[in-house]
Design an enzyme around this catalytic site. Structure first.
Site, PDB file in Angstrom:
ATOM      1  CE  LYS A  13      11.385 -47.793  -0.423  1.00 30.86           C
ATOM      2  NZ  LYS A  13      10.295 -46.898  -0.030  1.00 30.86           N
ATOM      3  NE  ARG A  88      13.411 -45.534   5.322  1.00 28.30           N
ATOM      4  CZ  ARG A  88      12.784 -46.619   4.875  1.00 28.30           C
ATOM      5  NH1 ARG A  88      13.427 -47.728   4.666  1.00 28.30           N
ATOM      6  NH2 ARG A  88      11.493 -46.583   4.644  1.00 28.30           N
ATOM      7  NE  ARG A 127       2.072 -50.551   2.924  1.00 29.46           N
ATOM      8  CZ  ARG A 127       3.254 -49.981   2.782  1.00 29.46           C
ATOM      9  NH1 ARG A 127       3.990 -50.257   1.713  1.00 29.46           N
ATOM     10  NH2 ARG A 127       3.720 -49.128   3.655  1.00 29.46           N
ATOM     11  NE  ARG A 133       4.291 -51.425   6.583  1.00 29.03           N
ATOM     12  CZ  ARG A 133       5.246 -50.930   5.816  1.00 29.03           C
ATOM     13  NH1 ARG A 133       5.594 -51.551   4.717  1.00 29.03           N
ATOM     14  NH2 ARG A 133       5.845 -49.810   6.150  1.00 29.03           N
ATOM     15  NE  ARG A 144       5.885 -45.324   6.910  1.00 33.20           N
ATOM     16  CZ  ARG A 144       4.899 -45.992   6.301  1.00 33.20           C
ATOM     17  NH1 ARG A 144       3.696 -46.017   6.825  1.00 33.20           N
ATOM     18  NH2 ARG A 144       5.131 -46.625   5.191  1.00 33.20           N
TER      19      ARG A 144
HETATM   20  P1  ADP Z   1       8.167 -47.680   3.667  1.00 35.15           P
HETATM   21  O1  ADP Z   1       9.154 -47.537   2.538  1.00 35.15           O
HETATM   22  O2  ADP Z   1       6.770 -47.894   3.176  1.00 35.15           O
HETATM   23  O3  ADP Z   1       8.280 -46.586   4.672  1.00 35.15           O
HETATM   24  P2  ADP Z   1       9.754 -49.861   4.846  1.00 35.15           P
HETATM   25  O4  ADP Z   1       9.255 -51.251   4.965  1.00 35.15           O
HETATM   26  O5  ADP Z   1      10.878 -49.615   3.899  1.00 35.15           O
HETATM   27  O6  ADP Z   1       8.463 -49.012   4.468  1.00 35.15           O
HETATM   28  O7  ADP Z   1      10.209 -49.312   6.283  1.00 35.15           O
HETATM   29  C1  ADP Z   1       9.348 -49.407   7.396  1.00 35.15           C
HETATM   30  C2  ADP Z   1      10.027 -48.815   8.631  1.00 35.15           C
HETATM   31  O8  ADP Z   1      11.214 -49.565   8.966  1.00 35.15           O
HETATM   32  C3  ADP Z   1      10.512 -47.376   8.508  1.00 35.15           C
HETATM   33  O9  ADP Z   1       9.477 -46.443   8.713  1.00 35.15           O
HETATM   34  C4  ADP Z   1      11.587 -47.336   9.629  1.00 35.15           C
HETATM   35  O10 ADP Z   1      11.000 -47.266  10.898  1.00 35.15           O
HETATM   36  C5  ADP Z   1      12.230 -48.712   9.515  1.00 35.15           C
HETATM   37  N1  ADP Z   1      13.383 -48.709   8.597  1.00 35.15           N
HETATM   38  C6  ADP Z   1      13.494 -49.410   7.426  1.00 35.15           C
HETATM   39  N2  ADP Z   1      14.675 -49.185   6.833  1.00 35.15           N
HETATM   40  C7  ADP Z   1      15.352 -48.316   7.622  1.00 35.15           C
HETATM   41  C8  ADP Z   1      16.626 -47.680   7.545  1.00 35.15           C
HETATM   42  N3  ADP Z   1      17.433 -47.897   6.489  1.00 35.15           N
HETATM   43  N4  ADP Z   1      16.991 -46.850   8.532  1.00 35.15           N
HETATM   44  C9  ADP Z   1      16.192 -46.617   9.571  1.00 35.15           C
HETATM   45  N5  ADP Z   1      14.967 -47.153   9.715  1.00 35.15           N
HETATM   46  C10 ADP Z   1      14.543 -48.006   8.754  1.00 35.15           C
END
Ligand code: ADP
Length: 189
Positions: A13, A88, A127, A133, A144
């Site tokens: 994404k 989300r 990654r 990360r 996750r």
């Molecule tokens: P990925 O899609 O690989 O899980 P992201 O960078 O989108 O990685 O998100 C990393 C972390 O940030 C998530 O695991 C969560 O802890 C937090 N996070 C991101 N967006 C949200 C959201 N919309 N609501 C709650 N937590 C979020």
């Protein structure tokens, strides 16, 4: 153009969001990137959310909604935006609806990036090695994925019912995936 990109962790994404944003001339708003920037800068928000991100959990709707509301109120988001990582949860869908309604706007397209599970774990472990990360360890990746399945996958149906959804295969060359996304978005828009 007001877009959302949805997909499981590791679907690509973030990469595609940046490319789509450049293509359409709109800002990519990535909640994960904003949280990580706050963590590395040591802001109060960063201090508050660090452990949650490291454990693979979701930050509360209250904190996340407030952060997105601030970001979308900035001038560069007025002509449009691409949301990556938000909404989300169902509560976030409702909050986004409210934010858009207040501005007299609506979403144009929700693009779902699909990738099979085995491919995803491999990508995330790769990654972990390159980006460092802290939430890319195997246990946290699994958590996750589970939270995504429980909390976020149901959003696909919500947007499908609203006839906003396009699903695009995320497997293959980065540029090919972008081309597929643009074609699907333009066909719907
Ligand atoms: P990925 O899609 O690989 O899980 P992201 O960078 O989108 O990685 O998100 C990393 C972390 O940030 C998530 O695991 C969560 O802890 C937090 N996070 C991101 N967006 C949200 C959201 N919309 N609501 C709650 N937590 C979020």
């Amino acid at each position: 153009m007001r877009l959302v990109i949805l997909g499981p962790p590791g679907a690509g994404k973030g990469t595609q969001a940046a490319r789509l944003a450049a293509h359409y001339g709109i800002p990519a708003v990535s909640t994960g990137d904003i949280f990580r920037a706050n963590i590395s800068e040591g802001t109060p928000l960063g201090v508050q959310v660090k452990e949650i991100l490291d454990s693979g959990g979701y930050v509360s709707d209250e904190i996340t909604n407030a952060m997105v509301r601030d970001r979308l109120a900035q001038d560069d988001a007025e002509p449009g935006f691409l949301l990556d990582g938000y909404p989300r949860t169902k509560a976030q869908v409702e909050e986004l609806d409210a934010m858009l309604a207040e501005q007299g706007h609506a979403l144009d397209v929700v693009a779902e990036l699909t990738v099979d599970r085995d491919e995803i774990v491999g990508r995330l472990l790769k990654r972990a090695a390159t980006d460092g990360r802290t939430d890319d360890t195997e246990d946290v990746i699994r958590k996750r994925q589970q939270i995504y399945a429980d909390e976020t996958a149901p959003l696909v149906e919500i947007y499908r019912e609203r006839a906003l959804l396009v699903a695009v295969d995320g497997l293959g060359e980065v540029a090919d995936v972008t081309d597929r996304l643009v074609a699907a978005i333009d066909a719907r828009h």
